[in-house]
Design a protein around this motif. Structure first.
Motif, PDB file in Angstrom:
ATOM      1  N   ALA A   1       0.782  -1.137  -0.081  1.00  0.00           N
ATOM      2  CA  ALA A   1       0.108   0.014   0.044  1.00  0.00           C
ATOM      3  C   ALA A   1       0.897   1.361  -0.100  1.00  0.00           C
ATOM      4  O   ALA A   1       2.143   1.192   0.223  1.00  0.00           O
ATOM      5  N   PRO A   2       0.148   2.493  -0.429  1.00  0.00           N
ATOM      6  CA  PRO A   2       1.036   3.621  -0.415  1.00  0.00           C
ATOM      7  C   PRO A   2       1.813   3.730   0.812  1.00  0.00           C
ATOM      8  O   PRO A   2       1.230   3.696   1.962  1.00  0.00           O
ATOM      9  N   VAL A   3       2.853   4.699   0.861  1.00  0.00           N
ATOM     10  CA  VAL A   3       3.923   4.842   1.735  1.00  0.00           C
ATOM     11  C   VAL A   3       3.497   6.131   2.257  1.00  0.00           C
ATOM     12  O   VAL A   3       3.121   7.279   1.802  1.00  0.00           O
ATOM     13  N   SER A   4       3.558   6.295   3.873  1.00  0.00           N
ATOM     14  CA  SER A   4       3.144   7.691   4.411  1.00  0.00           C
ATOM     15  C   SER A   4       4.455   8.029   4.979  1.00  0.00           C
ATOM     16  O   SER A   4       5.372   7.365   5.564  1.00  0.00           O
ATOM     17  N   ALA A   5       4.904   9.270   4.731  1.00  0.00           N
ATOM     18  CA  ALA A   5       6.029   9.901   5.479  1.00  0.00           C
ATOM     19  C   ALA A   5       5.582  11.344   5.955  1.00  0.00           C
ATOM     20  O   ALA A   5       4.771  12.119   5.368  1.00  0.00           O
ATOM     21  N   SER A   6       6.208  11.740   7.194  1.00  0.00           N
ATOM     22  CA  SER A   6       6.056  12.987   7.714  1.00  0.00           C
ATOM     23  C   SER A   6       7.384  13.201   8.275  1.00  0.00           C
ATOM     24  O   SER A   6       8.121  12.455   8.976  1.00  0.00           O
ATOM     25  N   ALA A   7       7.315  14.616   8.727  1.00  0.00           N
ATOM     26  CA  ALA A   7       8.682  15.268   9.441  1.00  0.00           C
ATOM     27  C   ALA A   7       8.088  15.418  10.891  1.00  0.00           C
ATOM     28  O   ALA A   7       8.800  16.601  11.486  1.00  0.00           O
ATOM     29  N   GLY A   8       7.238  14.917  11.299  1.00  0.00           N
ATOM     30  CA  GLY A   8       6.740  15.113  12.628  1.00  0.00           C
ATOM     31  C   GLY A   8       6.977  14.538  13.663  1.00  0.00           C
ATOM     32  O   GLY A   8       8.380  13.960  13.829  1.00  0.00           O
ATOM     33  N   PRO A   9       6.314  13.894  14.632  1.00  0.00           N
ATOM     34  CA  PRO A   9       6.546  13.025  15.786  1.00  0.00           C
ATOM     35  C   PRO A   9       7.308  11.782  15.314  1.00  0.00           C
ATOM     36  O   PRO A   9       7.063  11.357  14.318  1.00  0.00           O
ATOM     37  N   LEU A  10       8.114  11.422  16.448  1.00  0.00           N
ATOM     38  CA  LEU A  10       8.902  10.282  16.249  1.00  0.00           C
ATOM     39  C   LEU A  10       8.006   9.005  16.218  1.00  0.00           C
ATOM     40  O   LEU A  10       6.846   8.995  16.862  1.00  0.00           O
TER      41      LEU A  10
ATOM     42  N   GLY B   1       8.315  -8.637  -3.789  1.00  0.00           N
ATOM     43  CA  GLY B   1       9.255  -9.694  -4.568  1.00  0.00           C
ATOM     44  C   GLY B   1       8.752 -10.862  -4.127  1.00  0.00           C
ATOM     45  O   GLY B   1       8.121 -11.239  -3.034  1.00  0.00           O
ATOM     46  N   PRO B   2       9.415 -11.862  -4.823  1.00  0.00           N
ATOM     47  CA  PRO B   2       9.012 -13.286  -4.495  1.00  0.00           C
ATOM     48  C   PRO B   2       9.659 -13.794  -3.023  1.00  0.00           C
ATOM     49  O   PRO B   2       9.289 -14.689  -2.388  1.00  0.00           O
ATOM     50  N   SER B   3      10.781 -13.026  -2.456  1.00  0.00           N
ATOM     51  CA  SER B   3      11.447 -13.392  -1.244  1.00  0.00           C
ATOM     52  C   SER B   3      10.895 -12.472  -0.080  1.00  0.00           C
ATOM     53  O   SER B   3      11.116 -12.573   1.104  1.00  0.00           O
ATOM     54  N   GLY B   4       9.980 -11.537  -0.455  1.00  0.00           N
ATOM     55  CA  GLY B   4       9.494 -10.631   0.607  1.00  0.00           C
ATOM     56  C   GLY B   4       9.131  -9.272   0.142  1.00  0.00           C
ATOM     57  O   GLY B   4       9.281  -8.897  -1.118  1.00  0.00           O
ATOM     58  N   ALA B   5       8.920  -8.454   1.155  1.00  0.00           N
ATOM     59  CA  ALA B   5       8.987  -7.051   0.729  1.00  0.00           C
ATOM     60  C   ALA B   5      10.161  -6.228   0.985  1.00  0.00           C
ATOM     61  O   ALA B   5      10.763  -6.275   2.241  1.00  0.00           O
ATOM     62  N   SER B   6      10.820  -5.547   0.048  1.00  0.00           N
ATOM     63  CA  SER B   6      12.114  -5.026  -0.050  1.00  0.00           C
ATOM     64  C   SER B   6      11.640  -3.254   0.243  1.00  0.00           C
ATOM     65  O   SER B   6      11.205  -2.706  -0.480  1.00  0.00           O
ATOM     66  N   LEU B   7      12.064  -2.693   1.381  1.00  0.00           N
ATOM     67  CA  LEU B   7      11.908  -1.316   1.765  1.00  0.00           C
ATOM     68  C   LEU B   7      12.995  -0.547   1.623  1.00  0.00           C
ATOM     69  O   LEU B   7      14.148  -0.947   1.525  1.00  0.00           O
ATOM     70  N   GLU B   8      12.878   0.628   1.137  1.00  0.00           N
ATOM     71  CA  GLU B   8      14.037   1.666   0.863  1.00  0.00           C
ATOM     72  C   GLU B   8      13.412   2.974   1.434  1.00  0.00           C
ATOM     73  O   GLU B   8      12.431   3.498   1.395  1.00  0.00           O
TER      74      GLU B   8
ATOM     75  N   ALA C   1       3.160  -3.095   8.751  1.00  0.00           N
ATOM     76  CA  ALA C   1       3.837  -1.996   8.170  1.00  0.00           C
ATOM     77  C   ALA C   1       5.049  -1.623   9.105  1.00  0.00           C
ATOM     78  O   ALA C   1       5.047  -1.957  10.295  1.00  0.00           O
ATOM     79  N   ILE C   2       6.155  -1.617   8.385  1.00  0.00           N
ATOM     80  CA  ILE C   2       7.113  -1.158   9.113  1.00  0.00           C
ATOM     81  C   ILE C   2       7.462   0.476   9.267  1.00  0.00           C
ATOM     82  O   ILE C   2       7.342   1.028   8.440  1.00  0.00           O
TER      83      ILE C   2
ATOM     84  N   VAL D   1       5.925   2.307   6.264  1.00  0.00           N
ATOM     85  CA  VAL D   1       5.978   1.443   4.850  1.00  0.00           C
ATOM     86  C   VAL D   1       5.254   0.366   5.119  1.00  0.00           C
ATOM     87  O   VAL D   1       5.837  -0.592   5.939  1.00  0.00           O
ATOM     88  N   PRO D   2       4.034   0.046   4.359  1.00  0.00           N
ATOM     89  CA  PRO D   2       3.433  -1.513   4.195  1.00  0.00           C
ATOM     90  C   PRO D   2       4.390  -2.420   3.800  1.00  0.00           C
ATOM     91  O   PRO D   2       5.318  -2.038   2.818  1.00  0.00           O
ATOM     92  N   THR D   3       4.358  -3.803   4.366  1.00  0.00           N
ATOM     93  CA  THR D   3       5.215  -4.717   3.672  1.00  0.00           C
ATOM     94  C   THR D   3       4.226  -5.593   2.942  1.00  0.00           C
ATOM     95  O   THR D   3       3.884  -5.163   1.854  1.00  0.00           O
ATOM     96  N   LEU D   4       4.157  -6.815   3.268  1.00  0.00           N
ATOM     97  CA  LEU D   4       3.139  -7.787   2.755  1.00  0.00           C
ATOM     98  C   LEU D   4       1.774  -7.574   3.145  1.00  0.00           C
ATOM     99  O   LEU D   4       1.578  -7.406   4.369  1.00  0.00           O
TER     100      LEU D   4
END
Length: 719
Positions: free
Chosen positions: A25-34, A436-443, A492-493, A513-516
Motif C-alpha cells: 500500500a502507499p507509503v506515508s511519511a512525515s517530518a513530525g513526531p517520532l 518480490g518473491p522473497s518478501g517486501a524490499s523497503l527503501e 507495516a514497518i 511503509v507497508p510490507t506484505l
C-alpha cells in the motif's frame, strides 16, 4: 471423473500477494513526531528519559562545573544506544560558556561572565531495541545554573583618617558574591579581633579605637558554602597625636598612561610646611604649601605594581609625616573572539566566546553586525572569557565588530572581522516498498542539499531486518544516501530517518511503509446441490500473504486433502466426500512465511459413498487400480527375471503419469511411481513430477484413513 461419486468442490481465489506483481500500500511519511515503540519480547512501550547531572546548581564566577547528560528509564530486556548529543546555552545573556557542543559530557565555565542565571540545553537521539523491535527516541533535557559573583570584599575604608589615639574609627566595606550568610573576622592588627555575622551581600561596618601606631586591619569572610575571601585596607592607618597624613587614591587599578586621581588630608601641622607627592617614587611637582587638604594624580608608563605617596614636612615644628597607597597598573583592554570550531548556520543558536584582557573592570562589551541581529551590549564583570549568544537569520560572509570599554572609560581597539554563516540544512527522505518473491524490499532514500557539512544520518526501522544495509553513515558534502531492508512480515514497518549537520541542526523524517498485505481467508462450504451428486463444494477467497500457498482441508472423520498454489487466481476443485450424512470440514491456508487463515463449517451429503471402498475419498477407484498394479508388478518381475530391461526413449513424464492416473480415477501413489518407472520414467523424475503436479493442482492428493496417499487427475486438467 467417470464413475466416481461424492466429490468435494473447492473454488479458490488468491487476491493480491507478491506473485501478481502487486506493490504494498502507499507509503506515508512525515517530518513530525517520532515513531511509537512497537513492543518487543517484553511488551514494553516505556519511553526513556534524558536528564542532566547536576540539574540545578550555583557556582561562583571563575569556576568550572562538569555536566553530564544521561539516559534512564530503559525497560528491562531493552537496550538503548545513544547516537549523538548536542549542547547549547538557552539564554540570551549567558553567564558562562561550554567547552564543547557535542558528546555526553561538557564543562560549563564562568570565567569572566557577569553573575546571573543560565539555562543549559542538551538534545540527544538514541536507538531503543527491545527484542526484534526498535525505534528512534529523541529527547531534550534542561539544567539551570546560577552564577554568583566570586566571594570578595571591596571598598574597605577606615574613617576618620588620620586618627587620634583612642578616637573611635568606623571600619566599613562591601561583601560581593558568595552564598549568604557570611561570617566575618576583623583583625585590627593591634592584638584584638572583632566577629560579625552578615545575612546578605552588601555593606558591613564595625567600630574600633586604636592607640598610637600604624595599623593595617585585615578582614576575612567565610560564606555558607565554605568559600573564603580576605582583604586589607588599601593604605596603612596612622594613629598619632602629631602631624599625620591620610591618602585616598581614586581606585586601586588603573590603565597604563591614564591619570589616577588621589586626595590627601593633612592634620596637626604648624605653618609654614610643605607637602610632596610621589608616583612610584618619582616626585610630582609642584609642592603644596600650608593646606589641610591636597589632591593630585599619577600617570604610570608601564603595567605592574606601583605606589602613590604623600609626604609632609612641618618646617616650623620639625615634624614629618607620610602616607603610601599601593595600586595596580594594567594594560589597556583588548578584545578578541574565539571563532566557533563548528560552522554557523541560519536558525541555529550558538555561542561566540570573546576574550577580554587588560583594562579596569567591570567592562561593557559591544558587538555589532548582521550575525548578532543588530547592536548588542553585554555587561562583563571581569576580564577573561565571556559568551555572546547569537542566532543568525541570514546566510553569507557577514561583517562584525567587537569593542570593550572598561570602568575608567578606556576603550579597546575595535576588532573587525567576518563570520561565515551557512544556509539552513535542507534534507528530504522518500520511502518505498517493492514486493518480490522473497518478501517486501523497503527503501529509504535521503538527500541533503544545503547546510554545513559533514552530515551524519541514521535510519531506524521498527523491526530489525535480517538482510539490511548499513543503518548509519555520513556525507562529506551535499549528496544522497540509501538504506534497504528485506522483510518477510505482514505488518507495516515504521522507519525514522535522522540527519544531523556540523552545526547541530537536526531533521527527523517519520515514515510508515507497508510490507506484505496480511493473509485473509474467507469463504464457505456447500453440500447438497453440488455437482456431481454427493459432492461437497468449498469456496475460498485468499487475499494477501506471500505465495506459494498450501491449502489443507480436513474432515471430521480424519480424511484430508492437500493442495498447493504458486500464484493467485481462481480454481474450482472437487473432492470425494468420505461418507454420507453431516460432515464437519476445516480448510486451513498457510503462506510462505507461516501466516495462516482458516474457514470451517459443516455440510450434509445425501448420496452415500461406495461402501466397498476404503475410507479415503478416492477409495472406490482403488480396486481396479490395485489389480492393475498387481499385474504390472508381476509383469515387471517376469521381465527382470529374464534380464530384459525396459526400453527407454525420450518420453514426457507428465504424459506417462496422466495415462496411468486419469483412467484409474484413484491410484495408490507407490503403484503409480512403479508403473511410471516401468514405462521408462526414472523413479526420481517420476516423484519430482508428481510433486509438481500436486502443487499446481493438476493432480489431487488425498490421504485415506489408513494413511495411504491416493492420487486423482483433476477434471479441469482432463478437459
Amino acid at each position: 471423473m467417470g464413475a466416481t461419486v461424492g466429490f468435494v468442490s473447492l473454488f479458490l481465489i488468491v487476491v493480491g500477494g507478491l506473485a501478481s506483481g502487486a506493490s504494498p500500500a502507499p507509503v506515508s511519511a512525515s517530518a513530525g513526531p517520532l515513531a511509537t515503540l512497537l513492543p518487543g519480547s517484553n511488551g514494553s512501550s516505556a519511553t526513556p528519559v534524558l536528564s542532566l547531572d547536576p540539574e540545578s546548581w550555583q557556582m561562583p564566577t571563575g569556576n568550572v562545573t562538569p555536566v553530564v547528560a544521561t539516559w534512564g528509564g530503559v525497560a528491562p530486556g531493552c537496550v538503548l544506544a545513544p547516537q549523538w548529543f548536542r549542547w547549547a546555552i538557552a539564554s540570551a545573556t549567558p553567564s558562562g560558556f561550554l567547552n564543547r557542543s557535542s558528546g555526553p559530557a561538557v564543562l560549563f565555565e564562568s570565567e569572566g561572565a557577569s553573575p546571573g542565571p543560565s539555562m543549559l540545553r542538551a538534545n540527544s537521539a538514541a536507538v531503543l531495541r527491545c527484542g526484534l523491535s526498535q525505534r528512534l527516541v529523541q529527547a531534550v533535557a534542561f539544567g539551570n545554573v546560577t552564577v554568583v559573583a566570586s566571594l570578595s570584599i571591596d571598598d574597605l575604608t577606615l574613617l576618620p583618617a588620620p586618627l587620634l589615639p583612642s578616637e573611635t574609627a568606623r571600619f566599613s566595606g562591601t561583601i560581593l558574591g558568595g552564598t549568604p550568610p557570611y561570617s566575618l573576622r576583623i583583625n585590627w592588627t593591634d592584638g584584638s579581633d572583632a566577629y560579625l555575622l552578615v545575612a546578605a551581600p552588601g555593606n558591613f561596618s564595625a567600630s574600633h579605637a586604636f592607640v598610637a601606631g600604624t595599623y593595617e586591619p585585615v578582614v576575612t569572610v567565610t560564606d555558607a558554602s565554605g568559600l573564603v575571601a580576605q582583604a586589607a585596607v588599601p593604605e596603612s592607618v596612622v594613629v598619632s597625636a602629631g602631624t599625620a597624613v591620610a591618602l585616598f587614591p581614586a581606585r586601586a587599578r588603573v590603565d597604563v598612561g591614564e591619570p589616577l586621581g588621589w586626595n590627601a588630608t593633612i592634620v596637626r601641622t604648624s605653618a609654614p610646611w610643605l607637602s610632596y607627592s610621589q608616583c612610584d617614587g618619582r616626585i610630582v611637582p609642584p609642592a603644596t604649601r600650608g593646606s589641610a587638604a591636597t589632591a593630585g594624580n599619577c600617570t604610570f608608563p608601564a603595567p605592574g605594581p606601583a605606589t602613590v605617596s604623600v609626604e609632609v614636612d612641618a618646617v616650623a615644628s620639625g615634624g614629618l609625616a607620610s602616607a603610601t597607597a599601593a595600586v595596580s597598573v594594567v594594560p589597556d583592554p583588548v578584545v578578541s573572539p574565539d571563532l566557533p570550531p563548528t560552522p554557523l548556520e541560519v536558525g541555529v543558536a550558538t555561542d561566540l566566546v570573546v576574550t577580554i584582557a587588560g583594562g579596569v573592570p567591570p567592562f561593557s562589551l559591544a558587538a555589532a553586525g548582521p550575525a548578532f541581529g543588530g547592536p548588542t551590549v553585554v555587561p562583563v564583570r571581569g576580564d577573561g572569557a565571556v559568551a555572546i549568544s547569537l542566532e543568525p537569520d541570514v546566510a553569507g560572509t557577514l561583517p562584525c565588530t567587537l569593542e570593550v570599554v572598561d570602568a575608567a572609560g578606556v576603550a579597546s581597539p575595535l576588532w573587525a572581522g567576518t563570520l561565515t554563516v551557512q544556509p539552513a540544512m535542507s534534507a528530504s527522505v522518500a520511502f518505498d516498498g517493492v514486493a518480490g518473491p522473497s518478501g517486501a524490499s523497503l527503501e529509504a532514500t535521503g538527500s541533503v542539499t544545503a547546510g554545513p557539512p559533514p552530515f551524519a544520518w541514521i535510519v531506524v526501522p521498527s523491526e530489525v531486518s535480517a538482510n539490511a544495509s548499513a543503518e548509519n553513515g555520513s556525507l562529506s558534502g551535499d549528496g544522497s544516501f540509501v538504506w534497504t531492508g528485506l522483510y518477510r512480515v505482514e505488518v507495516a514497518i515504521v522507519v525514522d530517518v535522522l540527519v544531523l549537520d556540523a552545526a547541530g541542526a537536526i531533521e527527523t523524517t517519520h515514515g510508515t511503509v507497508p510490507t506484505l498485505p496480511p493473509l485473509v481467508v474467507s469463504g464457505g462450504f456447500q453440500g447438497n446441490g453440488s455437482t456431481p451428486p454427493g459432492s461437497i463444494g468449498l469456496s475460498l477467497v485468499i487475499a494477501g500473504g506471500l505465495p506459494p500457498f498450501n491449502i489443507s482441508v480436513t474432515a471430521g472423520d480424519g480424511a484430508s486433502w492437500n493442495f498447493s498454489r504458486e500464484a493467485d487466481g481462481p480454481a474450482d476443485w472437487q473432492l470425494r466426500a468420505p461418507r454420507a450424512g453431516t460432515i464437519a470440514l476445516v480448510a486451513v491456508v498457510r503462506d510462505a512465511i507461516g501466516a495462516t487463515g482458516e474457514e470451517n463449517g459443516s455440510v450434509f451429503v445425501a448420496t452415500p459413498a461406495s461402501t466397498s471402498a476404503p475410507s479415503s475419498s478416492l477409495g472406490p477407484a482403488l480396486g481396479g487400480l490395485l489389480a492393475t498394479g498387481l499385474l504390472a508388478g508381476l509383469l515387471l518381475a517376469w521381465r527382470r527375471r529374464r534380464g530384459r530391461a525396459p526400453e527407454r526413449a525420450t518420453i514426457d513424464p507428465v504424459a506417462v503419469l496422466r495415462q496411468i492416473i486419469a483412467p484409474a480415477d484413484g491410484a495408490d501413489r507407490a503403484t503409480v511411481e512403479l508403473l511410471a518407472e516401468e514405462a521408462g520414467v526414472p523413479l526420481l523424475e517420476a516423484r519430482a513430477s508428481l510433486d509438481r503436479l500436486v502443487r499446481d493442482g493438476t493432480v489431487r492428493s488425498e490421504v485415506d484413513a489408513d494413511g495411504t496417499e491416493v492420487l486423482a487427475w483433476e477434471l479441469d486438467a482432463r478437459r
